[in-house]
Design a protein around this motif. Structure first.
Motif, PDB file in Angstrom:
ATOM      1  N   ALA A   1       0.859  -1.193   0.000  1.00 39.90           N
ATOM      2  CA  ALA A   1       0.000   0.000   0.000  1.00 39.90           C
ATOM      3  C   ALA A   1       0.887   1.231   0.000  1.00 39.90           C
ATOM      4  O   ALA A   1       2.042   1.183   0.451  1.00 39.90           O
ATOM      5  CB  ALA A   1      -0.924   0.026   1.211  1.00 39.90           C
TER       6      ALA A   1
ATOM      7  N   PRO B   1      -3.452  -0.474  -3.033  1.00 43.03           N
ATOM      8  CA  PRO B   1      -4.263   0.532  -2.336  1.00 43.03           C
ATOM      9  C   PRO B   1      -3.513   1.856  -2.188  1.00 43.03           C
ATOM     10  O   PRO B   1      -2.314   1.869  -1.879  1.00 43.03           O
ATOM     11  CB  PRO B   1      -4.525  -0.104  -0.967  1.00 43.03           C
ATOM     12  CG  PRO B   1      -4.384  -1.576  -1.204  1.00 43.03           C
ATOM     13  CD  PRO B   1      -3.315  -1.713  -2.239  1.00 43.03           C
TER      14      PRO B   1
ATOM     15  N   ALA C   1      -8.087  -0.524  -8.055  1.00 43.88           N
ATOM     16  CA  ALA C   1      -7.580  -0.702  -6.696  1.00 43.88           C
ATOM     17  C   ALA C   1      -8.203   0.364  -5.796  1.00 43.88           C
ATOM     18  O   ALA C   1      -8.580   1.440  -6.262  1.00 43.88           O
ATOM     19  CB  ALA C   1      -6.060  -0.585  -6.689  1.00 43.88           C
ATOM     20  N   PRO C   2      -8.293   0.101  -4.475  1.00 46.30           N
ATOM     21  CA  PRO C   2      -8.917   1.060  -3.565  1.00 46.30           C
ATOM     22  C   PRO C   2      -8.163   2.385  -3.507  1.00 46.30           C
ATOM     23  O   PRO C   2      -6.925   2.412  -3.516  1.00 46.30           O
ATOM     24  CB  PRO C   2      -8.853   0.351  -2.203  1.00 46.30           C
ATOM     25  CG  PRO C   2      -8.645  -1.089  -2.513  1.00 46.30           C
ATOM     26  CD  PRO C   2      -7.880  -1.133  -3.793  1.00 46.30           C
TER      27      PRO C   2
ATOM     28  N   PRO D   1     -11.162  -1.552   2.972  1.00 46.58           N
ATOM     29  CA  PRO D   1     -11.204  -0.597   1.856  1.00 46.58           C
ATOM     30  C   PRO D   1     -12.635  -0.222   1.471  1.00 46.58           C
ATOM     31  O   PRO D   1     -13.518  -1.084   1.401  1.00 46.58           O
ATOM     32  CB  PRO D   1     -10.515  -1.363   0.716  1.00 46.58           C
ATOM     33  CG  PRO D   1      -9.699  -2.413   1.384  1.00 46.58           C
ATOM     34  CD  PRO D   1     -10.454  -2.802   2.608  1.00 46.58           C
TER      35      PRO D   1
ATOM     36  N   SER E   1     -13.464   2.792  -1.198  1.00 45.09           N
ATOM     37  CA  SER E   1     -12.954   3.943  -1.943  1.00 45.09           C
ATOM     38  C   SER E   1     -13.870   5.158  -1.812  1.00 45.09           C
ATOM     39  O   SER E   1     -15.096   5.046  -1.898  1.00 45.09           O
ATOM     40  CB  SER E   1     -12.783   3.588  -3.418  1.00 45.09           C
ATOM     41  OG  SER E   1     -11.761   2.642  -3.597  1.00 45.09           O
TER      42      SER E   1
END
Length: 329
Positions: free
Chosen positions: A70, A109, A158-159, A231, A233
């Motif tokens: 991340a 992330p 992806a988040p 997560p 978003s």
């Protein structure tokens, strides 16, 4: 490996600490150490590597970054009085876009620092376009990246989490000088001069009664860790949802220092307050650019699953003054 940009700074170093507390030490800190004493934020922490931002950016652009869990993107030019717009946009907007696209390509992330400064003087603090009207180039750079991200929502792989931090205070902000929290300024002023200085009344508020949403760094870190684990978003306000006055912050700092000095008084009397708090005129440079009131609307944050209560000014200042008082001078 985890990457924390701005990792030698205030919020970044506290995120590194939180990762360490989870047993994670495989961390790359990215920062600018033009102010060398920022290294002090890292001396009690464990990291794998350090890299200057320009070197890191080349690594990203050349595709040499691998094995990343991340990215916490806290690095930015955070001076709200900055006048070099080109520098601010390159650091806060262009750099952020590069990292965002890399994270999307590699399914990593991305948790980044936005800012409550995007709201300007609108008086509304909800994550909607109609409430956003930044007053300075720093706020504009954060706003513009949020806008850029919004246009990508449908294509995210992806988040991505954007956090609009309100007035953050707490440990590891010593290097920020005039950009440090009022809690730290009040702590230093009272220990040195036996009084603190607040702005006189503005925008219809009485002396020192301008109100901000003050949030302790521990709560900011807790929000980041929550969305790392869960997560969801989005762009979120990160404040307590409750504005408190500068007078309340000053009184909390003074009361805590007085108690730690073994003075019998637990709280300031009216006379003591008049002697301990002095009001000064607002600098001309801030006229028309000063948010006399901020208060995060946190319903979106709560709806996304973050349920932990936030520290009040009284609770957070007590925690912070205790930490400051224990540091070697």
């Amino acid at each position: 490996m985890y990457i924390v940009t701005g990792g030698a700074g205030f919020i970044g170093a506290n995120l590194v600490q939180a990762l360490n507390q989870r047993g994670i030490t495989d961390i790359l800190v990215v920062d600018h150490l033009t102010r060398a004493d920022k290294f002090l934020n890292l001396t009690d922490l464990e990291i794998t590597d350090y890299m200057e931002a320009e070197t890191f950016l080349r690594l990203v652009e050349n595709g040499h970054l691998k094995g990343i869990e991340a990215i916490f993107h806290e690095g930015a030019c955070s001076d709200t009085m900055a006048t070099d717009g080109r520098y601010v946009m390159e650091n806060n907007f262009t750099f952020s876009k590069t990292l965002l696209h890399w994270c999307q390509r590699h399914n990593v992330p991305f948790l980044y620092a936005s800012s409550a400064s995007v709201y300007g003087m609108t008086g509304a603090f909800v994550e909607e376009r109609a409430a956003e009207s930044p007053l300075n180039i720093y706020g504009f750079s954060k706003f513009q990246f949020d806008q850029y991200l919004r246009r990508m929502w449908a294509d995210l792989r992806a988040p991505v989490h954007g956090f609009r931090y309100f007035n953050v205070y707490g440990p590891r902000e010593f290097h920020k000088n005039r950009m440090a929290s009022v809690a730290l300024h009040f702590f230093n002023q009272y220990r040195q001069d036996n009084h603190v200085r607040l702005f006189a009344g503005t925008d219809g508020y009485a002396d020192g009664e301008q109100r901000r949403d003050f949030i302790h760094i521990d709560d900011v870190v807790a929000v980041n860790m929550h969305f790392l684990d869960h997560p969801h978003s989005g762009i979120y306000n990160v404040g307590t949802g409750q504005a408190q006055s500068f007078n309340e912050v000053a009184v909390a700092v003074i009361n805590n220092l007085e108690r730690r000095a073994d003075h019998p008084a637990q709280n300031l009397s009216a006379l003591q307050r008049a002697q301990a708090i002095r009001y000064v005129s607002m600098p001309e440079a801030l006229n028309g650019k000063y948010q006399s009131f901020t208060q995060a609307e946190v319903s979106k944050l709560r709806s996304a699953g973050y349920a932990k209560p936030f520290l009040t000014v009284e609770q957070g200042v007590d925690r912070y003054v205790r930490w400051l008082a224990e540091r070697p001078t």
